[in-house]
Design a protein around this motif. Structure first.
Motif, PDB file in Angstrom:
ATOM      1  N   CYS A   1       0.996  -1.347  -0.222  1.00 42.21           N
ATOM      2  CA  CYS A   1       0.245   0.015   0.117  1.00 42.21           C
ATOM      3  C   CYS A   1       0.990   1.367   0.110  1.00 42.21           C
ATOM      4  O   CYS A   1       2.070   1.063   0.182  1.00 42.21           O
ATOM      5  N   VAL A   2       0.207   2.370  -0.162  1.00 42.29           N
ATOM      6  CA  VAL A   2       0.867   3.696  -0.223  1.00 42.29           C
ATOM      7  C   VAL A   2       0.982   4.336   1.111  1.00 42.29           C
ATOM      8  O   VAL A   2      -0.065   4.394   1.658  1.00 42.29           O
ATOM      9  N   VAL A   3       2.105   4.702   1.431  1.00 41.10           N
ATOM     10  CA  VAL A   3       1.993   5.376   2.718  1.00 41.10           C
ATOM     11  C   VAL A   3       2.826   6.546   2.619  1.00 41.10           C
ATOM     12  O   VAL A   3       3.635   6.878   1.744  1.00 41.10           O
ATOM     13  N   ALA A   4       2.867   7.696   3.818  1.00 39.64           N
ATOM     14  CA  ALA A   4       3.627   8.868   3.764  1.00 39.64           C
ATOM     15  C   ALA A   4       4.741   8.635   4.661  1.00 39.64           C
ATOM     16  O   ALA A   4       4.752   8.082   5.738  1.00 39.64           O
ATOM     17  N   ARG A   5       6.018   8.884   3.795  1.00 38.67           N
ATOM     18  CA  ARG A   5       7.148   9.129   4.629  1.00 38.67           C
ATOM     19  C   ARG A   5       7.881  10.269   4.722  1.00 38.67           C
ATOM     20  O   ARG A   5       7.227  11.521   3.950  1.00 38.67           O
ATOM     21  N   GLU A   6       8.836  10.664   5.608  1.00 39.16           N
ATOM     22  CA  GLU A   6       9.352  12.019   5.669  1.00 39.16           C
ATOM     23  C   GLU A   6       9.779  12.623   4.099  1.00 39.16           C
ATOM     24  O   GLU A   6       9.950  13.704   3.552  1.00 39.16           O
ATOM     25  N   SER A   7      10.362  11.475   3.255  1.00 38.22           N
ATOM     26  CA  SER A   7      10.805  11.744   2.053  1.00 38.22           C
ATOM     27  C   SER A   7       9.613  11.700   1.082  1.00 38.22           C
ATOM     28  O   SER A   7      10.025  11.833  -0.256  1.00 38.22           O
ATOM     29  N   GLY A   8       8.616  11.641   1.430  1.00 39.75           N
ATOM     30  CA  GLY A   8       7.457  11.856   0.608  1.00 39.75           C
ATOM     31  C   GLY A   8       6.556  10.412   0.325  1.00 39.75           C
ATOM     32  O   GLY A   8       6.661   9.602   1.169  1.00 39.75           O
ATOM     33  N   ARG A   9       5.803  10.252  -0.903  1.00 38.42           N
ATOM     34  CA  ARG A   9       4.911   9.212  -1.075  1.00 38.42           C
ATOM     35  C   ARG A   9       5.895   8.025  -1.144  1.00 38.42           C
ATOM     36  O   ARG A   9       6.862   7.825  -1.978  1.00 38.42           O
ATOM     37  N   HIS A  10       5.423   6.656  -0.430  1.00 38.19           N
ATOM     38  CA  HIS A  10       6.319   5.641  -0.449  1.00 38.19           C
ATOM     39  C   HIS A  10       5.409   4.350  -0.488  1.00 38.19           C
ATOM     40  O   HIS A  10       4.416   4.439   0.188  1.00 38.19           O
ATOM     41  N   TRP A  11       5.777   3.249  -1.431  1.00 32.20           N
ATOM     42  CA  TRP A  11       5.021   2.136  -1.676  1.00 32.20           C
ATOM     43  C   TRP A  11       5.654   1.055  -0.285  1.00 32.20           C
ATOM     44  O   TRP A  11       6.920   1.001  -0.287  1.00 32.20           O
TER      45      TRP A  11
END
Length: 268
Positions: A197-207
């Protein structure tokens, strides 16, 4: 005779009385799956009625699942069926990352969304199978939802079991009875699979890809029918507004389902 539709407060009280007569415990914890299409009326007044029936010490819980931000979910696979890989990539690229404060849960129904959007609500942090709660026990029930545990011992379902919560299927069938999934985790043999799924990380959008047990609700209607038949004394059946509804304890449901699944899923 006064019209209920012209007096929403009276309507809320009447619905709360129906809920109490069905067996909703004042001061308890209640997990609700609801079809407002079956029940009739608006979701806001239903939420208020549920809280009246529970009282100020009670806690209302709803699922806030988000299969829309996953490319391994059933809803995604149905959505992209027949599409070329390039078209599937466009769909995946448009999926927003999960944000517990903002991400909607449209597939959970209008009542669940109404509870999620309530100012005092709290939501667990799982990017696929979060829960929302209103009431004094919300923090305890929702904390510690491990992101690689959808509906097992490190999820709100286990906390609901510990709290001796009730489950209300308000105009819905047992096919969507989330409590049964906890029984899947309690089987000695638990098939596993990958989820993404797609989650939010400090670096941005992340699978994000992770492993968990292979959830399967295909036999839940049969499981629910057997539960109602064999544990009839523990299941209350009645109408809430116009919706045929079932109310039962989560412990009774999970304990029954754990044995039932072992009997009916041998070899898988």
């Amino acid at each position: 005779m006064r019209s209920v539709t012209q007096h929403p407060v009276l309507g809320d009280e009447l619905t709360a009385t129906q809920l109490s007569r069905l067996g909703v415990r004042r001061g308890g914890v209640l997990l609700v799956h609801a079809s407002m299409r079956s029940a009739g009326g608006d979701a806001g007044s239903m939420k208020d009625s549920l809280r009246v029936a529970l009282g100020p010490e009670g806690t209302l819980v709803v699922p806030s699942f988000t299969p829309e931000n996953s490319d391994t979910s059933r809803s995604y696979l149905e959505r992209v069926s027949g599409l070329a890989e390039s078209a599937r990539a466009v769909v995946r690229a448009a999926m927003p990352p999960f944000d517990p404060a903002l991400t909607p849960a449209p597939s959970m129904g209008v009542l669940a969304e109404t509870v999620r959007l309530s100012p005092a609500s709290s939501r667990s942090g799982h990017p696929q199978t979060s829960f929302t709660a209103l009431g004094p026990a919300a923090g305890k029930l929702l904390s510690g939802h491990r992101p690689d545990c959808h509906l097992g011992e490190e999820s709100p379902l286990a906390r609901l079991y510990e709290a001796d919560a009730q489950v209300l299927l308000l105009g819905t069938g047992f096919a969507g009875c989330t409590a049964f999934h906890l029984a899947e985790y309690r089987r000695p043999t638990r098939p596993r699979r990958l989820y993404r799924c797609v989650v939010a990380r400090e670096s941005g959008r992340h699978w994000w890809e992770y492993e968990d047990i292979a959830l399967d609700d295909g036999d839940f209607p049969a499981l629910g029918a057997d539960f109602v038949r064999r544990r009839a004394c523990e299941v209350s059946v009645g109408r809430v507004r116009s919706a045929r509804s079932h109310l039962f304890g989560i412990r009774a449901a999970v304990d029954f389902a754990t044995t039932w699944l072992e009997e009916h899923r041998r070899g898988r």
